[in-house]
Design an enzyme around this catalytic site. Structure first.
Site, PDB file in Angstrom:
ATOM      1  N   ASP A  58       0.861  -1.180   0.000  1.00  0.00           N
ATOM      2  CA  ASP A  58       0.000   0.000   0.000  1.00  0.00           C
ATOM      3  C   ASP A  58       0.896   1.229   0.000  1.00  0.00           C
ATOM      4  OD1 ASP A  58      -0.040   0.985   3.110  1.00  0.00           O
ATOM      5  OD2 ASP A  58      -0.076  -1.202   3.033  1.00  0.00           O
ATOM      6  N   GLU A 116      -7.590   3.986  12.067  1.00  0.00           N
ATOM      7  CA  GLU A 116      -6.506   3.836  13.037  1.00  0.00           C
ATOM      8  C   GLU A 116      -6.296   5.135  13.797  1.00  0.00           C
ATOM      9  OE1 GLU A 116      -2.431   3.742  11.460  1.00  0.00           O
ATOM     10  OE2 GLU A 116      -3.314   3.773   9.449  1.00  0.00           O
TER      11      GLU A 116
END
Length: 235
Positions: A45, A132
């Protein structure tokens, strides 16, 4: 040999041994990965932080898929997204986009921001939302509020794109907000040095945040797909 000389020699050997141990541990950490025989589909990613990427070299380095940052919060759009999307596609990689979710912005506004840059590509992998605490705003809203905003984001993106969202969530956020929440979406887990053990099921596993891949200067996040899944399962 004097006592002082002997003591200094012992200290020298201890110091050298310590340096070797630290170097060995660092080498192990930088090169550790899940068993390739069990986890055959590796991916990365990326965002603008990776700079210019040579996607042909990436694709040749045992990388099968890539998730790339498209947006963050209510108004940030990743400046490298369009270039990364085109480059990864030209190299034949499976592609997906993710949005970094802010705890300080309404979910609907964030969905609109994400959708404004999300390509109209039926062959792309399911969209992902990054949930997150790292790099997020300092505010920690109550569970009910966070779940409501995530639900608003999810509903709007899924309705517009026709694909069910994947939740990327490390353990701390998962336990704080997602566990037993009723938001039943596939999970992309994060766990360094061992397989994820905080959720019974997971679709993908980010196992390294200091990995190296040809075609990318500097560190990059490394991922594997669950051994029981195929890339088509993400589309």
């Amino acid at each position: 040999m004097s006592f002082l000389q002997a003591a200094l020699r012992v200290l020298f050997y201890i110091a050298v041994g310590g340096v070797i141990s630290v170097a060995g541990a660092a080498f192990f950490f930088m090169n550790w990965e899940p068993d390739r025989g069990d986890y055959t589909l590796r991916g990365i990613d990326v965002s603008h932080h990776q700079g210019d990427i040579d996607w042909s070299m990436v694709a040749a380095d045992d990388v099968a898929f890539v998730y790339m940052k498209a947006s963050e919060g209510g108004d940030f759009k990743d400046g490298a997204f369009q270039k990364n999307w085109a480059g990864a596609g030209a190299a034949g990689l499976a592609r997906g986009a993710y949005h970094y979710f802010s705890l300080c912005q309404p979910g609907r506004k964030q969905a609109e921001n994400f959708l404004s840059v999300l390509p109209d590509d039926r062959d792309m992998m399911a969209p992902m939302v990054d949930l997150e605490f790292t790099g997020n705003c300092a505010r920690r809203p109550p569970v009910e509020e966070v779940l409501r905003e995530i639900s608003d984001f999810t509903a709007l993106v899924e309705q517009a794109g026709g694909k069910r969202i994947i939740f990327y969530s490390p353990q701390d956020f998962y336990f704080a907000y997602l566990k037993d929440s009723g938001l039943n979406r596939r999970l992309w887990a994060r766990s360094v040095w061992h397989s994820p053990d905080y959720a019974n099921e997971w679709t993908g596993w980010q196992y390294h945040d200091r990995g190296t891949v040809k075609g990318i200067s500097g560190n990059v996040d490394l991922n594997v797909l669950n051994r029981d899944m195929k890339l088509d399962d993400l589309k």
